[in-house]
Scaffold this motif. Structure first.
Motif, PDB file in Angstrom:
ATOM      1  N   ALA A  51       0.314  12.647  -4.633  1.00  0.00           N
ATOM      2  CA  ALA A  51      -0.773  13.241  -3.853  1.00  0.00           C
ATOM      3  C   ALA A  51      -0.679  14.765  -3.855  1.00  0.00           C
ATOM      4  O   ALA A  51      -1.686  15.470  -4.016  1.00  0.00           O
ATOM      5  N   GLN A  52       0.530  15.276  -3.686  1.00  0.00           N
ATOM      6  CA  GLN A  52       0.723  16.725  -3.688  1.00  0.00           C
ATOM      7  C   GLN A  52       0.341  17.318  -5.037  1.00  0.00           C
ATOM      8  O   GLN A  52      -0.303  18.367  -5.125  1.00  0.00           O
ATOM      9  N   ALA A  53       0.716  16.623  -6.127  1.00  0.00           N
ATOM     10  CA  ALA A  53       0.386  17.117  -7.462  1.00  0.00           C
ATOM     11  C   ALA A  53      -1.119  17.107  -7.700  1.00  0.00           C
ATOM     12  O   ALA A  53      -1.676  18.055  -8.271  1.00  0.00           O
ATOM     13  N   MET A  54      -1.785  16.053  -7.259  1.00  0.00           N
ATOM     14  CA  MET A  54      -3.238  15.973  -7.449  1.00  0.00           C
ATOM     15  C   MET A  54      -3.942  17.116  -6.724  1.00  0.00           C
ATOM     16  O   MET A  54      -4.912  17.683  -7.229  1.00  0.00           O
ATOM     17  N   ARG A  55      -3.435  17.464  -5.544  1.00  0.00           N
ATOM     18  CA  ARG A  55      -4.021  18.587  -4.799  1.00  0.00           C
ATOM     19  C   ARG A  55      -3.755  19.915  -5.496  1.00  0.00           C
ATOM     20  O   ARG A  55      -4.584  20.824  -5.472  1.00  0.00           O
ATOM     21  N   ALA A  56      -2.582  20.031  -6.124  1.00  0.00           N
ATOM     22  CA  ALA A  56      -2.179  21.303  -6.718  1.00  0.00           C
ATOM     23  C   ALA A  56      -2.802  21.547  -8.089  1.00  0.00           C
ATOM     24  O   ALA A  56      -2.941  22.699  -8.504  1.00  0.00           O
ATOM     25  N   LEU A  57      -3.175  20.489  -8.783  1.00  0.00           N
ATOM     26  CA  LEU A  57      -3.818  20.666 -10.090  1.00  0.00           C
ATOM     27  C   LEU A  57      -5.134  21.416  -9.933  1.00  0.00           C
ATOM     28  O   LEU A  57      -5.833  21.258  -8.925  1.00  0.00           O
ATOM     29  N   GLU A  58      -5.476  22.221 -10.921  1.00  0.00           N
ATOM     30  CA  GLU A  58      -6.734  22.953 -10.843  1.00  0.00           C
ATOM     31  C   GLU A  58      -7.891  21.972 -10.726  1.00  0.00           C
ATOM     32  O   GLU A  58      -7.924  20.932 -11.408  1.00  0.00           O
ATOM     33  N   PRO A  59      -8.859  22.251  -9.867  1.00  0.00           N
ATOM     34  CA  PRO A  59      -9.930  21.293  -9.558  1.00  0.00           C
ATOM     35  C   PRO A  59     -10.672  20.752 -10.773  1.00  0.00           C
ATOM     36  O   PRO A  59     -11.084  19.600 -10.792  1.00  0.00           O
ATOM     37  N   GLY A  60     -10.855  21.553 -11.798  1.00  0.00           N
ATOM     38  CA  GLY A  60     -11.606  21.094 -12.958  1.00  0.00           C
ATOM     39  C   GLY A  60     -10.792  20.317 -13.977  1.00  0.00           C
ATOM     40  O   GLY A  60     -11.339  19.851 -14.979  1.00  0.00           O
ATOM     41  N   TRP A 154      -5.848  -5.918  -0.960  1.00  0.00           N
ATOM     42  CA  TRP A 154      -6.125  -4.490  -0.845  1.00  0.00           C
ATOM     43  C   TRP A 154      -5.383  -3.720  -1.926  1.00  0.00           C
ATOM     44  O   TRP A 154      -4.422  -4.228  -2.524  1.00  0.00           O
ATOM     45  N   VAL A 155      -5.835  -2.518  -2.154  1.00  0.00           N
ATOM     46  CA  VAL A 155      -5.182  -1.635  -3.109  1.00  0.00           C
ATOM     47  C   VAL A 155      -5.058  -0.256  -2.470  1.00  0.00           C
ATOM     48  O   VAL A 155      -5.940   0.180  -1.726  1.00  0.00           O
ATOM     49  N   GLU A 156      -3.944   0.397  -2.729  1.00  0.00           N
ATOM     50  CA  GLU A 156      -3.755   1.770  -2.268  1.00  0.00           C
ATOM     51  C   GLU A 156      -3.892   2.714  -3.455  1.00  0.00           C
ATOM     52  O   GLU A 156      -3.392   2.427  -4.557  1.00  0.00           O
ATOM     53  N   ILE A 157      -4.572   3.830  -3.225  1.00  0.00           N
ATOM     54  CA  ILE A 157      -4.854   4.782  -4.298  1.00  0.00           C
ATOM     55  C   ILE A 157      -4.583   6.209  -3.837  1.00  0.00           C
ATOM     56  O   ILE A 157      -4.473   6.479  -2.636  1.00  0.00           O
ATOM     57  N   VAL A 158      -4.463   7.101  -4.803  1.00  0.00           N
ATOM     58  CA  VAL A 158      -4.499   8.541  -4.549  1.00  0.00           C
ATOM     59  C   VAL A 158      -5.709   9.077  -5.296  1.00  0.00           C
ATOM     60  O   VAL A 158      -5.832   8.884  -6.516  1.00  0.00           O
ATOM     61  N   THR A 159      -6.614   9.718  -4.582  1.00  0.00           N
ATOM     62  CA  THR A 159      -7.830  10.233  -5.201  1.00  0.00           C
ATOM     63  C   THR A 159      -7.565  11.589  -5.858  1.00  0.00           C
ATOM     64  O   THR A 159      -6.491  12.189  -5.697  1.00  0.00           O
ATOM     65  N   ARG A 160      -8.537  12.085  -6.584  1.00  0.00           N
ATOM     66  CA  ARG A 160      -8.367  13.339  -7.335  1.00  0.00           C
ATOM     67  C   ARG A 160      -8.065  14.521  -6.429  1.00  0.00           C
ATOM     68  O   ARG A 160      -7.389  15.472  -6.840  1.00  0.00           O
ATOM     69  N   ASP A 161      -8.527  14.477  -5.182  1.00  0.00           N
ATOM     70  CA  ASP A 161      -8.253  15.593  -4.270  1.00  0.00           C
ATOM     71  C   ASP A 161      -6.956  15.403  -3.491  1.00  0.00           C
ATOM     72  O   ASP A 161      -6.648  16.169  -2.583  1.00  0.00           O
ATOM     73  N   GLY A 162      -6.172  14.368  -3.843  1.00  0.00           N
ATOM     74  CA  GLY A 162      -4.878  14.156  -3.211  1.00  0.00           C
ATOM     75  C   GLY A 162      -4.907  13.302  -1.967  1.00  0.00           C
ATOM     76  O   GLY A 162      -3.889  13.156  -1.288  1.00  0.00           O
ATOM     77  N   THR A 163      -6.034  12.700  -1.658  1.00  0.00           N
ATOM     78  CA  THR A 163      -6.133  11.826  -0.482  1.00  0.00           C
ATOM     79  C   THR A 163      -5.525  10.462  -0.799  1.00  0.00           C
ATOM     80  O   THR A 163      -5.805   9.876  -1.848  1.00  0.00           O
ATOM     81  N   GLN A 164      -4.707   9.940   0.121  1.00  0.00           N
ATOM     82  CA  GLN A 164      -4.173   8.584  -0.008  1.00  0.00           C
ATOM     83  C   GLN A 164      -5.049   7.644   0.814  1.00  0.00           C
ATOM     84  O   GLN A 164      -5.353   7.926   1.970  1.00  0.00           O
ATOM     85  N   LEU A 181     -13.324   1.195  -8.454  1.00  0.00           N
ATOM     86  CA  LEU A 181     -12.431   2.286  -8.078  1.00  0.00           C
ATOM     87  C   LEU A 181     -13.008   3.634  -8.500  1.00  0.00           C
ATOM     88  O   LEU A 181     -13.658   3.726  -9.551  1.00  0.00           O
ATOM     89  N   PRO A 182     -12.778   4.688  -7.713  1.00  0.00           N
ATOM     90  CA  PRO A 182     -13.211   6.020  -8.147  1.00  0.00           C
ATOM     91  C   PRO A 182     -12.598   6.349  -9.512  1.00  0.00           C
ATOM     92  O   PRO A 182     -11.421   6.050  -9.757  1.00  0.00           O
ATOM     93  N   PRO A 183     -13.367   6.956 -10.417  1.00  0.00           N
ATOM     94  CA  PRO A 183     -12.900   7.167 -11.802  1.00  0.00           C
ATOM     95  C   PRO A 183     -11.570   7.908 -11.914  1.00  0.00           C
ATOM     96  O   PRO A 183     -10.744   7.570 -12.760  1.00  0.00           O
ATOM     97  N   ASP A 184     -11.347   8.927 -11.090  1.00  0.00           N
ATOM     98  CA  ASP A 184     -10.132   9.734 -11.213  1.00  0.00           C
ATOM     99  C   ASP A 184      -9.010   9.278 -10.290  1.00  0.00           C
ATOM    100  O   ASP A 184      -7.959   9.918 -10.235  1.00  0.00           O
ATOM    101  N   ALA A 185      -9.210   8.197  -9.560  1.00  0.00           N
ATOM    102  CA  ALA A 185      -8.181   7.726  -8.627  1.00  0.00           C
ATOM    103  C   ALA A 185      -7.044   7.052  -9.384  1.00  0.00           C
ATOM    104  O   ALA A 185      -7.238   6.455 -10.447  1.00  0.00           O
ATOM    105  N   VAL A 186      -5.846   7.137  -8.822  1.00  0.00           N
ATOM    106  CA  VAL A 186      -4.662   6.492  -9.389  1.00  0.00           C
ATOM    107  C   VAL A 186      -4.208   5.401  -8.429  1.00  0.00           C
ATOM    108  O   VAL A 186      -3.964   5.662  -7.248  1.00  0.00           O
ATOM    109  N   VAL A 187      -4.106   4.177  -8.908  1.00  0.00           N
ATOM    110  CA  VAL A 187      -3.605   3.061  -8.102  1.00  0.00           C
ATOM    111  C   VAL A 187      -2.108   3.239  -7.904  1.00  0.00           C
ATOM    112  O   VAL A 187      -1.373   3.558  -8.848  1.00  0.00           O
ATOM    113  N   THR A 188      -1.633   3.038  -6.664  1.00  0.00           N
ATOM    114  CA  THR A 188      -0.201   3.163  -6.386  1.00  0.00           C
ATOM    115  C   THR A 188       0.443   1.850  -5.933  1.00  0.00           C
ATOM    116  O   THR A 188       1.617   1.612  -6.192  1.00  0.00           O
TER     117      THR A 188
END
Length: 305
Positions: A51-60, A154-164, A181-188
């Motif tokens: 989640a921290q990495a997703m937030r830190a990556l450049e938005p684009g 249920w499934v837990e994900i981290v979205t592109r903006d770092g939200t769990q 699932l949102p296209p850029d989300a990562v299943v955890t």
């Protein structure tokens, strides 16, 4: 390499606790053993690290999640942006009442085996799916009469903006080899429903699934699973066979003699050759039957260097 990374000659994610590699070769990680490199490969320690990495990556910056790479063609020019690969911190499998909670990196086959040991039935079909839980949820993987949509609580994900977030299976709008699932989300992590049963009986059904898969599919070849989706009312392999494509060979890529809906790297194929062979098969099937086959294998990455 993308401009977003060339502006970071050192570590673009200084607070990242996991492993980070720029220009990481992906071909050796795929079942086809083909493909280019990732601009940036992230292997996070845990969901908070991701989640921290997703937030830190450049938005684009694009983010692509890869699991076992058993149902994917990574194109030869590689993948732009960041590739996330989940490993040890996402592989736990635990009983949860009448179900199982499994990390996204856990292999589907291993989850089926654990369920059998725990005396839980209903997940035996997963012994026939050579991938991970994350990929299975993303594409609603299925085999031998069932699929993820039938067992996911249920499934837990981290979205592109770092939200769990946690999403109920009923809210994912599952379809054939599709999830909402949102296209850029990562299943955890995910919870799978099961039913208490005799462990010996569950193990016997798993053995049957494995035997059927071994008998019908080229499991010992460099392959990527079912290449095309089954059109409604048709079997893709039969359409391919009737179009005269069984054993068709192009630059080291081959249509399997054993199962026509599998492509094989005979040893010298590139991802380009595999994809081009698939397109030849699609064209021949369309000409012979009027049916347009759609890819089931994910084809990802740049088309040009």
């Amino acid at each position: 390499m993308s401009a977003a990374l060339t502006s970071h000659p050192g570590n673009p994610l200084p607070e990242f606790r996991g492993r980070l590699t720029q220009g990481a070769a992906l071909g050796p990680r795929t079942w086809f053993r083909t493909g280019g490199a990732a601009d940036l490969l992230l292997i996070p320690e845990d969901a908070a690290d991701l989640a921290q990495a997703m937030r830190a990556l450049e938005p684009g910056m694009a983010v692509t999640a890869l699991g076992a790479c058993s149902n994917v063609i990574v194109r030869d020019a590689g993948i732009a942006g960041a590739v996330v690969r989940l490993a040890r911190g996402f592989s736990d499998i635990a009983r949860d009442g009448d179900g199982i909670v499994a990390g996204a990196a856990a292999l589907d086959m291993t989850v089926a085996e654990h369920a059998a040991e725990m005396g839980l039935a209903g997940l035996e079909f997963m012994a026939g799916i050579p991938g991970t839980i994350g990929g299975a949820v993303r594409m609603n993987a299925g085999a031998y009469g069932s699929d993820i949509a039938a067992v996911l609580d249920w499934v837990e994900i981290v979205t592109r903006d770092g939200t769990q977030a946690r999403i109920a299976g009923a809210d994912l709008d599952f379809g054939y080899r599709h999830s909402g699932l949102p296209p850029d989300a990562v299943v955890t992590r995910a919870r799978l429903r099961a039913t208490p049963a005799d462990p010996a009986a569950v193990k016997a059904r798993i053995a049957d699934v494995r035997a059927a898969r071994e008998a019908a599919q080229p499991v010992r070849a460099r392959t990527g699973g079912s290449t095309f989706r089954n059109p409604e009312g048709h079997a893709a392999w039969k359409l391919i066979d009737e179009a005269g494509c069984r054993g068709l060979l192009r630059d080291g890529a081959q249509v399997s003699e054993k199962h026509c809906n599998f492509l094989i790297n005979t040893g010298t194929a590139t991802s380009t050759a595999l994809e081009e062979l698939g397109e030849i098969v699609r064209a021949r099937v369309l000409s012979a039957s009027g049916i347009d086959l759609h890819w089931e294998i994910r084809r990802i990455g740049r088309t040009h260097a």
